[in-house]
Design an enzyme around this catalytic site. Structure first.
Site, PDB file in Angstrom:
ATOM      1  NE  ARG A   1      -2.077  -1.211   3.499  1.00 37.06           N
ATOM      2  CZ  ARG A   1      -1.738  -2.365   4.137  1.00 37.06           C
ATOM      3  NH1 ARG A   1      -1.756  -4.264   3.780  1.00 37.06           N
ATOM      4  NH2 ARG A   1      -1.498  -2.555   4.843  1.00 37.06           N
TER       5      ARG A   1
ATOM      6  CD  GLU B   1      -6.723  -2.482 -11.455  1.00 40.26           C
ATOM      7  OE1 GLU B   1      -6.979  -3.104 -12.181  1.00 40.26           O
ATOM      8  OE2 GLU B   1      -6.661  -1.863 -10.180  1.00 40.26           O
TER       9      GLU B   1
ATOM     10  CG  LEU C   1      15.814   2.978  -4.596  1.00 41.76           C
ATOM     11  CD1 LEU C   1      14.933   1.653  -4.931  1.00 41.76           C
ATOM     12  CD2 LEU C   1      16.571   3.468  -4.647  1.00 41.76           C
TER      13      LEU C   1
ATOM     14  NE  ARG D   1       4.519  -9.734  -2.924  1.00 42.20           N
ATOM     15  CZ  ARG D   1       3.219 -10.273  -1.848  1.00 42.20           C
ATOM     16  NH1 ARG D   1       3.784 -11.688  -2.590  1.00 42.20           N
ATOM     17  NH2 ARG D   1       1.986 -10.145  -2.260  1.00 42.20           N
TER      18      ARG D   1
END
Length: 294
Positions: free
Chosen positions: A98, A104, A206, A216
């Protein structure tokens, strides 16, 4: 007119700006914009105590120090914006992070394209008996994988056909049946399967990007999100090479060890034979510690 800028640019990133980097079967990542580089991190850190520009090896050493000791603010001085096309089920996992600004593609305003994700047969596996949130390492036999792919493809195509029928419009927005009014796009979209592709713009600093990538790009992450993270790691390496090197050293290839874990290591160094039973650690903690040391 010739474009000029006084801001810091990174030639390696300028070369790939706006260029789609293919991911999965229909997905991509594009770098749209960025701000700062390794020098911006150093500049932000040194303003704390008023020092001027140092040599490159000193800059590299400072970045190593900042990352090693979990200083975060200097890394927040760099930003990057991506345009990403990804399956909806991965987007829902991705959005759990978040700390980015996201916009989107809206299936309320526009018609979603007829593109859906189908995994490679090698990536189709059964549920892990140990880890409740991931698949086993071994792929299904060929016949089983082919059946899975056939079901996924059939369902996706059928649902998209019903999607168009519900809207009474094709994917270009053309009316299918003049005698049918159809329903609103915001309602028709609910019938689509989660392997359809969506797109978004994703802007992040960053520091938060590195946190995302640490999780991930990990081997335990779901394959379909991990491949995006791996492409982003390549982009980070081109953008901020000193930071990437420190990140790889202290986060990706490094390890956090608990107090009990350190105690076990100290005892082993002294020549003591330590077992799981005598370590005071849970079975999972013990296995993770042993895995770190091969």
């Amino acid at each position: 007119m010739h474009n000029t800028t006084k801001r810091v640019t990174v030639p390696a990133l300028e070369e790939i700006l706006y260029e789609p980097i293919k991911v999965l079967d229909h997905g991509f990542i594009r770098v749209i914009d960025y701000m700062g580089d390794d020098s911006a991190i150093v500049q932000a850190a040194r303003v704390s105590y008023g020092k001027g520009t140092k040599q490159l090896n000193q800059d590299k050493g400072l970045i190593n120090y900042l990352l090693r000791h979990y200083h975060t603010t200097p890394f927040e001085m760099c930003d990057i914006k991506f345009h990403i096309k990804l399956p909806i089920f991965i987007a829902r996992q991705w959005i759990r992070h978040r700390t980015a600004s996201v916009n989107e593609y809206s299936a309320r305003y526009s018609i979603l394209g007829n593109e859906f994700y189908l995994p490679e047969p090698a990536n189709i596996a059964s549920q892990s008996a140990v880890n409740k949130q991931c698949r086993e390492g071994d792929s299904l036999p060929k016949e089983g994988a082919e059946k899975v792919l056939a079901i996924l493809e059939e369902d996706a195509k059928q649902c998209y056909g019903h999607y168009k029928e519900l809207m009474n419009a094709d994917e270009d927005g053309n009316i299918i049946d003049e005698n049918n009014t159809g329903i609103a796009r915001e309602l028709a979209r609910m019938n689509l399967t989660l392997n359809y592709y969506t797109e978004w713009y994703w802007k992040i600093n960053l520091h938060n990007l590195l946190h995302f990538l640490r999780l991930r790009a990990d081997p335990h992450a779901q394959y379909e999100i991990r491949v995006y993270a791996e492409k982003m790691l390549e982009i980070v390496k081109a953008w901020v090479p000193f930071t990437y090197e420190a990140f790889e050293e202290y986060r990706l290839q490094g390890a956090n060890i608990s107090r009990k874990g350190l105690d076990v290591i100290k005892r082993m160094i002294k020549g003591e034979k330590v077992t799981h039973e005598s370590s005071g650690m849970t079975k999972r903690e013990w296995e993770e510690l042993m895995k770190i040391f091969g």
